[in-house]
Design an enzyme around this catalytic site. Structure first.
Site, PDB file in Angstrom:
ATOM      1  N   THR A  50       1.950  25.114 -37.838  1.00 60.88           N
ATOM      2  CA  THR A  50       0.762  25.163 -39.263  1.00 60.88           C
ATOM      3  C   THR A  50      -0.704  24.994 -39.115  1.00 60.88           C
ATOM      4  OG1 THR A  50       3.353  24.860 -40.665  1.00 60.88           O
ATOM      5  CG2 THR A  50       1.156  24.888 -41.657  1.00 60.88           C
ATOM      6  N   SER A  76       7.576  24.795 -34.971  1.00 61.79           N
ATOM      7  CA  SER A  76       8.136  23.485 -33.850  1.00 61.79           C
ATOM      8  C   SER A  76       9.551  23.644 -34.249  1.00 61.79           C
ATOM      9  CB  SER A  76       7.757  22.434 -34.735  1.00 61.79           C
ATOM     10  OG  SER A  76       7.450  21.715 -35.796  1.00 61.79           O
ATOM     11  N   THR A 102       4.574  20.106 -37.244  1.00 64.71           N
ATOM     12  CA  THR A 102       4.649  18.656 -38.050  1.00 64.71           C
ATOM     13  C   THR A 102       6.652  18.437 -38.244  1.00 64.71           C
ATOM     14  OG1 THR A 102       4.664  19.761 -40.478  1.00 64.71           O
ATOM     15  CG2 THR A 102       3.033  18.261 -39.257  1.00 64.71           C
ATOM     16  N   ASP A 103       7.359  20.155 -38.062  1.00 60.43           N
ATOM     17  CA  ASP A 103       8.615  19.555 -38.186  1.00 60.43           C
ATOM     18  C   ASP A 103       9.426  19.177 -37.084  1.00 60.43           C
ATOM     19  OD1 ASP A 103       8.362  20.917 -40.553  1.00 60.43           O
ATOM     20  OD2 ASP A 103       8.865  23.095 -40.193  1.00 60.43           O
TER      21      ASP A 103
HETATM   22  N1  ASP Z   1       7.261  24.819 -40.692  1.00 58.17           N
HETATM   23  C1  ASP Z   1       5.706  24.028 -39.735  1.00 58.17           C
HETATM   24  C2  ASP Z   1       6.318  23.992 -38.328  1.00 58.17           C
HETATM   25  O1  ASP Z   1       6.990  23.035 -37.627  1.00 58.17           O
HETATM   26  C3  ASP Z   1       5.518  23.135 -40.358  1.00 58.17           C
HETATM   27  C4  ASP Z   1       4.104  22.768 -39.973  1.00 58.17           C
HETATM   28  O2  ASP Z   1       3.328  22.632 -38.511  1.00 58.17           O
HETATM   29  O3  ASP Z   1       3.553  21.899 -40.829  1.00 58.17           O
HETATM   30  O4  ASP Z   1       5.890  24.820 -36.856  1.00 58.17           O
END
Ligand code: ASP
Length: 329
Positions: free
Chosen positions: A13, A57, A90-91
């Protein structure tokens, strides 16, 4: 002279913007664009850039993590490079961070960061997270303490950290253990170090390991499927101290007889798996048929560790005692 830090971008993200056609956030920015837009970052360190990928991710695979590990360690082997910052989604950043940490023996810092808000969102958290991560990677305080995850001004060990909220920017936490430190305006502060994590050096990532999450009423069917599909290891996410439905036990017994390593973890957020009970489905029962206690690791991290361990020493799949010694630290 300021230190040289390489920003390695993988996606997430942090690098996404809203696309009206796709009606959602999609990869849009390079790591270089993101970092160079952070005010004052050039005063912290001399920066270099590598665009490794630009993916969500959830798209990250263990093989991507392996390729990233090789790239990062190659960068860190250069005398003029002092540390690496990795931007990530973050995932699964806790998985990539943990994977890299298990293989990281160079004392130079690796700091992973991410963001909960997109690069074009109001009050995006990406810029401050990148700024703080460069500060952390350029600090003498983070030398020799392994990989770190930096979000929301806070530094975590990849072993302990997890994403705890699907949307809030304060999502990362290390239940029961807490952060290792934080990044303040004027300096980086480390309060404790994570003891005892082992390091490994496989030549390639070869082992397949599956995760099976227990449900009330689970039986052996998913275990049989995993074995028939050719995995070398299975991580079972049990309840509480690692107890599982008794109908899974014959499946574990046959898997172990077939040379497949079985590691038991818990769906609780913290605490060890332990053989304190003696009833059917307890850890005493699963150990009796050859399963290994997975220590304090989440199933996702135990799975990555088992992949690395079995890639380095496949014979450990048949050595319950030695394998357990690597997990129940
Ligand atoms: N869906 C995103 C990912 O992990 C979430 C993020 O980056 O906050 O790529």
């Amino acid at each position: 002279m300021s230190k040289k830090i390489i920003v390695v971008a993988t996606g997430g993200t942090i690098a996404m913007k809203y696309d009206p056609q796709c009606q959602g956030l999609v990869p849009a920015c390079s790591g270089e664009d993101l970092a160079l837009a952070v005010p004052g970052i050039e005063k912290i360190a001399q920066l270099g850039f590598l665009q490794f990928s630009n993916i969500s991710s959830a798209t990250m695979t263990p093989q991507n993590m392996w390729d990233l590990h090789q790239k990062v360690e190659e960068l860190l082997s250069h005398d003029d490079i002092d540390g690496v910052v990795i931007t990530h989604g973050t995932d699964t950043v806790e998985e990539t961070g943990y994977f890299l940490n298990l293989l990281h023996t160079n004392p130079k810092p690796i700091v992973l960061t991410a963001a909960m808000r997109g690069a074009g969102d109001i009050s995006a958290d990406g810029p401050i997270n990148i700024f703080n991560s460069v500060k952390a990677a350029a600090s003498d305080k983070t030398i020799g303490i392994g990989a770190l995850i930096c979000l929301n001004d806070t530094l975590y060990s990849p072993t302990d950290v997890m994403k705890t909220h699907s949307a809030n920017p304060a999502t990362f936490a290390a239940p029961w253990w807490g952060p290792v430190g934080y990044v303040d305006c004027d300096r980086v502060i480390i309060r404790h170090k994570v003891e005892g994590e082992k390091r490994f050096a496989p030549k390639k990532l070869t082992a397949r390991v599956d995760i099976i999450k227990c449900m009330t009423g689970s039986d052996r069917s998913y275990i049989d499927f995993a074995v028939a599909s050719g995995c070398q290891g299975i991580v079972i996410e049990g309840f509480g101290r690692g107890n599982i439905p008794p109908a899974m036990i014959p499946g574990i017994e046959d898997a172990v007889k077939n040379g497949v390593a079985v590691v038991i973890t818990s769906r609780t957020l913290a605490g060890r798996v332990l053989d304190v009970y003696g009833y059917p489905g307890s850890v005493t029962d699963s150990r009796r048929v050859g399963a290994v206690m997975g220590g304090e690791l989440t199933a996702a991290k135990a799975r990555l560790k088992l992949m690395i361990v079995l890639s380095e020493k496949p014979e450990l799949a048949k050595n319950q005692i030695q394998l357990e010694a690597l997990f129940d630290l």
